[in-house]
Design an enzyme around this catalytic site. Structure first.
Site, PDB file in Angstrom:
ATOM      1  N   GLU A  82       5.561  -5.549   7.746  1.00 34.14           N
ATOM      2  CA  GLU A  82       4.981  -4.377   8.415  1.00 34.14           C
ATOM      3  C   GLU A  82       5.608  -4.050   9.757  1.00 34.14           C
ATOM      4  O   GLU A  82       5.526  -2.912  10.236  1.00 34.14           O
ATOM      5  CB  GLU A  82       3.466  -4.574   8.576  1.00 34.14           C
ATOM      6  CG  GLU A  82       2.670  -4.450   7.286  1.00 34.14           C
ATOM      7  CD  GLU A  82       2.725  -5.690   6.407  1.00 34.14           C
ATOM      8  OE1 GLU A  82       2.196  -5.632   5.290  1.00 34.14           O
ATOM      9  OE2 GLU A  82       3.310  -6.713   6.830  1.00 34.14           O
ATOM     10  N   ASP A 100      -1.600  -7.005   7.497  1.00 34.72           N
ATOM     11  CA  ASP A 100      -3.049  -6.820   7.335  1.00 34.72           C
ATOM     12  C   ASP A 100      -3.499  -7.493   6.032  1.00 34.72           C
ATOM     13  O   ASP A 100      -3.051  -8.576   5.723  1.00 34.72           O
ATOM     14  CB  ASP A 100      -3.424  -5.329   7.404  1.00 34.72           C
ATOM     15  CG  ASP A 100      -2.746  -4.500   6.321  1.00 34.72           C
ATOM     16  OD1 ASP A 100      -1.695  -4.921   5.789  1.00 34.72           O
ATOM     17  OD2 ASP A 100      -3.260  -3.412   5.997  1.00 34.72           O
ATOM     18  N   GLY A 119       0.837  -1.196   0.000  1.00 37.30           N
ATOM     19  CA  GLY A 119       0.000   0.000   0.000  1.00 37.30           C
ATOM     20  C   GLY A 119       0.872   1.245   0.000  1.00 37.30           C
ATOM     21  O   GLY A 119       2.032   1.212   0.415  1.00 37.30           O
TER      22      GLY A 119
END
Length: 366
Positions: A143, A151, A64
Site C-alpha cells: 500500500e 489495512d 481491493g
C-alpha cells in the site's frame, strides 16, 4: 457476470471470487455477496467447511478495487473534499466486517492462496482456519506505493510476526512467496498448485461425522507432504531484519535501510518500493504498526476504518492510484513531496478520530 460463484459438494461449501479479468479484486458487490453467503452457511447444517478460491490461475485476490475508490474521491472533491466519499466508507466498512467475520467464523475455512494475494486478498487469507500457499503464491501488502497503508487487519497480523518483520514488510511492501508466508505464519500449508483438485475431491468425499478440523488437517497434510518446501528468503534475511528492532522512529528505520550494504535482490526490491512510495505513508505505516502492538482484533479494525477514511480525504491515496492504475505514468506527485517535509502534525491528522467510541460504525465488534 456473477462476481461470486458458489457450489456445495458433500458438505463442502465452495466459493469462487469470480473476476479473473481484475485478478479477482475485491469490490463492494463481491464483498457483500461473500458476507451474505458466509452468514447463511454459518448455521446451515449441510455445510461442514468452506473452501474459498479465486477464478483462474493468476490470482486468489489481488486486493481491493482501489480504482473505484479513486473515482469516488475525485467525484467527492468536486463537491466537498473534506468529507469522506460515501462509496469509500461503504466499501471499507463492508470489507473490514467481512475480514473480522472470517477471523471469528465458527466453521473451518480453507483458503486456496495460490497466485497473487495482496492487500484485500491478504485480509481474506490470514483470518481463515486453513491457509494454503503454493509455488505460485506472491503475497504482499504494497500500500505504500499508492499512498495508503497495510489495512484489512494488518495492524494485527504484522505485529504477530517475529523480530521486526511486520514493520519492515509494512513500510517496504516487500513481496513474499509461499515459503515466506509459511515462515511468517501467514499460511499453514505449502503444496504444489496441481494439488488443488485432489484437495477439493478429498474434502468432497470426506467423512464429516468426525471432528471437522481434524478431518481437514489430515487431508491437507497428506497433500502437503508430497512437496519439498523451498528456502524462504525472509528466513534467510533474519540478521538483516534484526537491525530494525532498534528503530524507534521512521527516521531511524530509513537510515538503517539506506546505509545497509550490499543490497541483494530481496532487499533491493523493498528498498526501491520504500523510496518510490508515498513519504506520508512511510511515516503513517511506521506509527500504525509500532504504536498499536497491543490492540485486539476488534480495536484494529476500528482504528483501520478510521485511517482508511482519513486516507480518502488526504491527497496521496487518490494520487497514488492515479499514477499506478489510471494514467499509469508511474510518476505520483506526493504531498508532501519528500520524506523530510512530513511533519508530526501531518501524521497525527491520519489518526484523528472521525467518530467517538459510541458512534463508531464498528463499535459492535468485540
Amino acid at each position: 457476470m456473477e462476481v461470486l460463484l458458489t457450489e456445495i459438494k458433500n458438505k463442502v461449501g465452495i466459493i469462487t471470487l469470480n473476476s479473473e479479468r481484475t485478478l479477482n479484486s475485491l469490490n463492494y458487490p463481491m464483498a457483500d455477496a461473500l458476507t451474505k453467503v458466509l452468514e447463511d452457511w454459518k448455521t446451515n447444517e449441510n455445510i461442514a467447511c468452506v473452501f474459498l478460491q479465486g477464478a483462474g490461475e493468476k490470482a486468489f485476490c489481488a486486493g481491493g478495487d482501489v480504482r473505484q475508490m479513486h473515482d469516488a474521491i475525485i467525484e467527492q472533491r468536486q463537491i466537498d473534499g473534506t468529507k469522506v466519499p460515501q462509496k469509500c466508507f461503504d466499501f471499507f466498512l463492508k470489507e473490514y466486517q467481512l475480514d473480522y467475520n472470517i477471523h471469528k467464523y465458527p466453521k473451518p475455512i480453507v483458503v486456496w492462496g495460490s497466485g497473487i494475494v495482496m492487500g484485500g486478498g491478504m485480509g481474506l487469507l490470514v483470518g481463515a482456519s486453513h491457509r494454503i500457499v503454493t509455488e505460485k503464491s506472491k503475497l504482499a501488502m504494497p500500500e505504500v506505493t499508492i499512498g495508503l497503508y497495510p489495512d484489512v487487519g494488518a495492524t494485527y497480523f504484522l505485529n504477530r510476526m517475529p523480530s521486526a518483520y511486520g514493520v519492515y514488510l509494512g513500510v517496504t511492501g516487500t513481496r513474499l512467496d509461499g515459503a515466506d508466508a509459511l515462515f511468517l505464519n501467514l499460511a499453514d500449508y505449502y503444496m504444489e498448485s496441481s494439488e488443488k483438485e485432489g484437495v477439493i475431491n478429498a474434502l468432497a468425499t470426506a467423512d464429516w461425522t468426525k471432528d471437522h478440523k481434524t478431518t481437514i488437517d489430515a487431508i491437507l497434510e497428506n497433500s502437503a507432504r508430497k512437496t519439498t518446501i523451498p528456502v524462504s528468503q525472509a528466513h534467510e534475511h533474519q540478521e538483516f531484519i534484526k537491525l530494525f528492532e532498534s528503530a524507534d522512529t521512521i527516521q531511524q528505520f530509513r537510515e538503517i535501510l539506506l546505509s545497509y550494504q550490499p543490497k541483494d535482490e530481496w532487499i533491493e526490491g523493498g528498498f526501491k518500493t520504500f523510496m518510490a512510495g508515498s513519504p506520508s505513508s512511510t511515516h503513517v505505516i511506521f506509527r500504525q504498526i509500532h504504536s498499536n502492538k497491543n490492540m485486539s482484533l476488534a480495536e484494529v479494525f476500528r482504528s483501520e476504518l478510521n485511517m482508511s477514511c482519513q486516507c480518502s480525504i488526504h491527497p496521496d491515496f487518490a494520487e497514488g492510484v492515479r499514477a499506478l492504475l489510471v494514467d499509469k505514468d508511474q510518476s505520483p506527485k506526493w504531498q508532501p513531496a519528500t520524506f523530510e517535509e512530513v511533519t508530526e502534525a501531518w501524521v497525527d491528522s491520519y489518526f484523528t478520530p472521525l467518530w467517538t467510541a459510541d458512534t463508531h460504525p464498528l463499535k459492535h465488534l468485540v
